[in-house]
Design a protein around this motif. Structure first.
Motif, PDB file in Angstrom:
ATOM      1  N   PHE A 121     -11.642   0.069   4.463  1.00 25.53           N
ATOM      2  CA  PHE A 121     -10.412   0.332   5.219  1.00 25.53           C
ATOM      3  C   PHE A 121     -10.165  -0.761   6.255  1.00 25.53           C
ATOM      4  CE2 PHE A 121      -8.659   2.185   9.185  1.00 25.53           C
ATOM      5  CZ  PHE A 121      -7.361   2.389   8.743  1.00 25.53           C
ATOM      6  N   PHE A 125      -8.172  -4.531  -7.426  1.00 21.27           N
ATOM      7  CA  PHE A 125      -9.547  -4.785  -6.988  1.00 21.27           C
ATOM      8  C   PHE A 125     -10.366  -3.526  -7.258  1.00 21.27           C
ATOM      9  CE2 PHE A 125      -6.821  -3.363  -3.576  1.00 21.27           C
ATOM     10  CZ  PHE A 125      -7.491  -2.257  -3.101  1.00 21.27           C
ATOM     11  N   TYR A 173       0.788  -1.242   0.000  1.00 25.90           N
ATOM     12  CA  TYR A 173       0.000   0.000   0.000  1.00 25.90           C
ATOM     13  C   TYR A 173       0.817   1.288   0.000  1.00 25.90           C
ATOM     14  CZ  TYR A 173      -4.663  -1.946   0.295  1.00 25.90           C
ATOM     15  OH  TYR A 173      -5.850  -2.560  -0.002  1.00 25.90           O
ATOM     16  N   ALA A 229      -8.584  -4.127   5.509  1.00 26.08           N
ATOM     17  CA  ALA A 229      -7.160  -4.140   5.133  1.00 26.08           C
ATOM     18  C   ALA A 229      -6.253  -4.043   6.355  1.00 26.08           C
ATOM     19  CB  ALA A 229      -6.869  -2.980   4.167  1.00 26.08           C
ATOM     20  N   ALA A 263      -8.189   6.697   2.304  1.00 32.09           N
ATOM     21  CA  ALA A 263      -8.886   7.437   1.240  1.00 32.09           C
ATOM     22  C   ALA A 263      -8.451   6.999  -0.157  1.00 32.09           C
ATOM     23  CB  ALA A 263      -8.653   8.931   1.417  1.00 32.09           C
TER      24      ALA A 263
HETATM   25  C1  LIG Z   1      -8.852  -1.308   0.048  1.00 29.80           C
HETATM   26  S1  LIG Z   1      -8.113   0.255  -0.128  1.00 29.80           S
HETATM   27  C2  LIG Z   1      -9.565   1.281  -0.184  1.00 29.80           C
HETATM   28  C3  LIG Z   1      -9.328   2.637  -0.798  1.00 29.80           C
HETATM   29  C4  LIG Z   1     -10.552   3.536  -0.886  1.00 29.80           C
HETATM   30  N1  LIG Z   1     -11.151   3.758   0.400  1.00 29.80           N
HETATM   31  C5  LIG Z   1     -11.566   2.994  -1.861  1.00 29.80           C
HETATM   32  O1  LIG Z   1     -12.653   2.601  -1.433  1.00 29.80           O
HETATM   33  O2  LIG Z   1     -11.277   2.956  -3.061  1.00 29.80           O
HETATM   34  C6  LIG Z   1      -7.461   0.550   1.489  1.00 29.80           C
HETATM   35  C7  LIG Z   1      -6.799   1.887   1.654  1.00 29.80           C
HETATM   36  O3  LIG Z   1      -6.349   2.011   2.999  1.00 29.80           O
HETATM   37  C8  LIG Z   1      -5.017   2.497   3.015  1.00 29.80           C
HETATM   38  N2  LIG Z   1      -4.407   1.960   4.229  1.00 29.80           N
HETATM   39  C9  LIG Z   1      -4.083   0.672   4.498  1.00 29.80           C
HETATM   40  N3  LIG Z   1      -3.580   0.566   5.742  1.00 29.80           N
HETATM   41  C10 LIG Z   1      -3.589   1.805   6.268  1.00 29.80           C
HETATM   42  C11 LIG Z   1      -3.219   2.341   7.528  1.00 29.80           C
HETATM   43  N4  LIG Z   1      -2.721   1.572   8.473  1.00 29.80           N
HETATM   44  N5  LIG Z   1      -3.384   3.671   7.727  1.00 29.80           N
HETATM   45  C12 LIG Z   1      -3.910   4.459   6.766  1.00 29.80           C
HETATM   46  N6  LIG Z   1      -4.267   4.009   5.553  1.00 29.80           N
HETATM   47  C13 LIG Z   1      -4.118   2.701   5.305  1.00 29.80           C
HETATM   48  C14 LIG Z   1      -4.406   1.969   1.747  1.00 29.80           C
HETATM   49  O4  LIG Z   1      -3.282   2.704   1.324  1.00 29.80           O
HETATM   50  C15 LIG Z   1      -5.573   2.085   0.776  1.00 29.80           C
HETATM   51  O5  LIG Z   1      -5.624   3.353   0.178  1.00 29.80           O
END
Ligand SMILES: C[S@@+](CC[C@H](N)C(=O)[O-])C[C@H]1O[C@@H](n2cnc3c(N)ncnc32)[C@H](O)[C@@H]1O
Length: 392
Positions: free
Chosen positions: A159, A50, A37, A162, A88
């Motif tokens: 979010f 995805f 990520y 993940a 985001a």
């Molecule tokens: C599955 S994606 C979803 C992105 C967006 N919300 C969407 O619906 O298209 C998960 C997002 O969470 C961010 N992310 C993952 N772990 C994180 C963390 N510990 N803190 C902040 N952001 C995080 C990733 O970089 C990614 O942009």
């Protein structure tokens, strides 16, 4: 092939023995400079691995804009009013919200400030650049992650799934009837699953989470990082609404031995799902369903008030979807491509067995008066009136 992240994970295992899957996942997804990520490549969307609802269409953002505006009104239009978004990504959801507020000529735009809790610095910069292109009378203020809380909304779309989770397996022969599936190394230095018996403390938290023991060989995930999440929200907003959207089920459904014997953990690469969770660390998304029972319990423990448990389809339908479709059909997007995109997005977003069945959990926080205005059963927030999630 040079695989620096794999080598780092191997070194950790050589030094201290098998690591939990949560630790492996933390490194695979977010290791500085190397994790899945944190790079420049798009992850969500057509060019990524995805598809998410905001990457598919602006419909969800338009619906959220209406819900957010109503929240702002019910809180007596506070200035400033914060939009905090966790994970985001490309900013597709935030931009759709802002674009809808612009179309509505909403006064909320004058109060709005943006807070991005996004681990990827490239995505944060892209979002800031995209926001600067919007025709606004006053540029939107972007605040740091540690800015003191003000009234607002917290949004998290895909979010929590993940966040790093642990994996357990039912093993009647072990002291606590359950072992943790950890990550170790075999003689060829490849990553392999290793079952580690639970210590007392671990057994206690697993029992508290699972209630009934897992059946022999049954696998299930537990995301303790998601339990911690509601506890930090009061540092982001002093009062307002929390909107969590994700694929999730009640804990009992997730641990139903008949239908979920292998748990829900999956890896995604190039729009294909695989259960090979240990392959290509840093190259694949890793994810599991959100445990909604655990989330609600954690939210309540953190002082949040549950407002509604509904579905994405019900939220969209309850927040003026028809008006939005009509607007798109008559506006500048009324092209053949626009019509095809709309039709295909509607089919996916409203499908109760697909994204339409995604869980939407709304919580309120803040003063008793403000919470009662957001959690008013006689006058529910738009989209919060349908309490029954489709059975999928
Ligand atoms: C599955 S994606 C979803 C992105 C967006 N919300 C969407 O619906 O298209 C998960 C997002 O969470 C961010 N992310 C993952 N772990 C994180 C963390 N510990 N803190 C902040 N952001 C995080 C990733 O970089 C990614 O942009």
């Amino acid at each position: 092939m040079d695989q620096p992240l794999l080598e780092r994970i191997r070194t950790e295992i050589r030094t201290q023995g098998p690591i939990s899957f949560a630790r492996f996942m933390e490194r695979a997804l977010t290791e500085p400079g190397l994790g899945y990520y944190v790079g420049t490549q798009p992850r969500a969307g057509r060019d990524g691995d995805f598809m998410t609802a905001p990457e598919m269409h602006s419909l969800l953002g338009s619906a959220l804009a209406r819900l957010i505006r109503e929240t702002w009104e019910r809180l007596d239009r506070p200035q400033p009013f914060r939009y905090t978004e966790y994970g985001a990504g490309s900013g597709a959801l935030l931009l759709a919200v802002v674009d809808q507020l612009i179309r509505d000529e909403s006064l909320l735009l004058e109060a709005l400030q943006i807070q991005l809790i996004e681990i990827n610095p490239h995505r944060r910069e892209e979002i800031q650049r995209a926001l600067a292109t919007r025709a606004l009378r006053h540029p939107l203020k972007i605040v740091e992650q540690d800015a003191p809380p003000v009234a607002g909304v917290v949004v998290a779309n895909e979010f929590l799934d993940a966040l790093p989770f642990h994996i357990y397996v039912g093993r009647a022969a072990t002291a606590h009837g359950t072992a943790e599936r950890c990550v170790g190394l075999n003689e060829e230095d490849s990553l392999v699953w290793v079952e580690v018996p639970l210590g007392e403390a671990e057994a206690t938290r697993v029992r508290a989470r699972f209630g009934a023991p897992l059946t022999e060989g049954q696998r299930a995930e537990a995301c303790f990082a998601a339990d911690a999440w509601p506890h930090e929200l009061a540092e982001k907003i002093s009062g307002g609404l929390v909107v969590m959207i994700d694929y999730g089920r009640e804990g009992a459904d997730l641990r139903d031995a008949a239908s979920r014997a292998a748990g829900t953990a999956l890896a995604y690469q190039g729009h294909r799902a695989t259960d090979d969770l240990l392959g290509d660390p840093g190259g694949r998304d890793l994810t599991a369903h959100v445990d909604l029972t655990a989330l609600r319990a954690a939210a309540t423990a953190a002082g949040l008030t549950p407002v509604a448990s509904t579905s994405q389809a019900a939220l969209l339908a309850g927040v003026g979807l028809d008006d939005e479709i009509e607007r798109i059909r008559r506006g500048p997007e009324a092209t053949l491509e626009g019509a095809i995109a709309l039709r295909s997005a509607l089919a996916r977003l409203m499908n109760p067995r697909g994204m339409g069945g995604f869980a939407v959990e709304l919580f309120a926080l803040g003063s008793a008066e403000h919470v009662s205005r957001l959690a008013d059963a006689r006058n529910p927030l738009p989209g919060a009136a349908a309490p029954i999630r489709p059975l999928v």
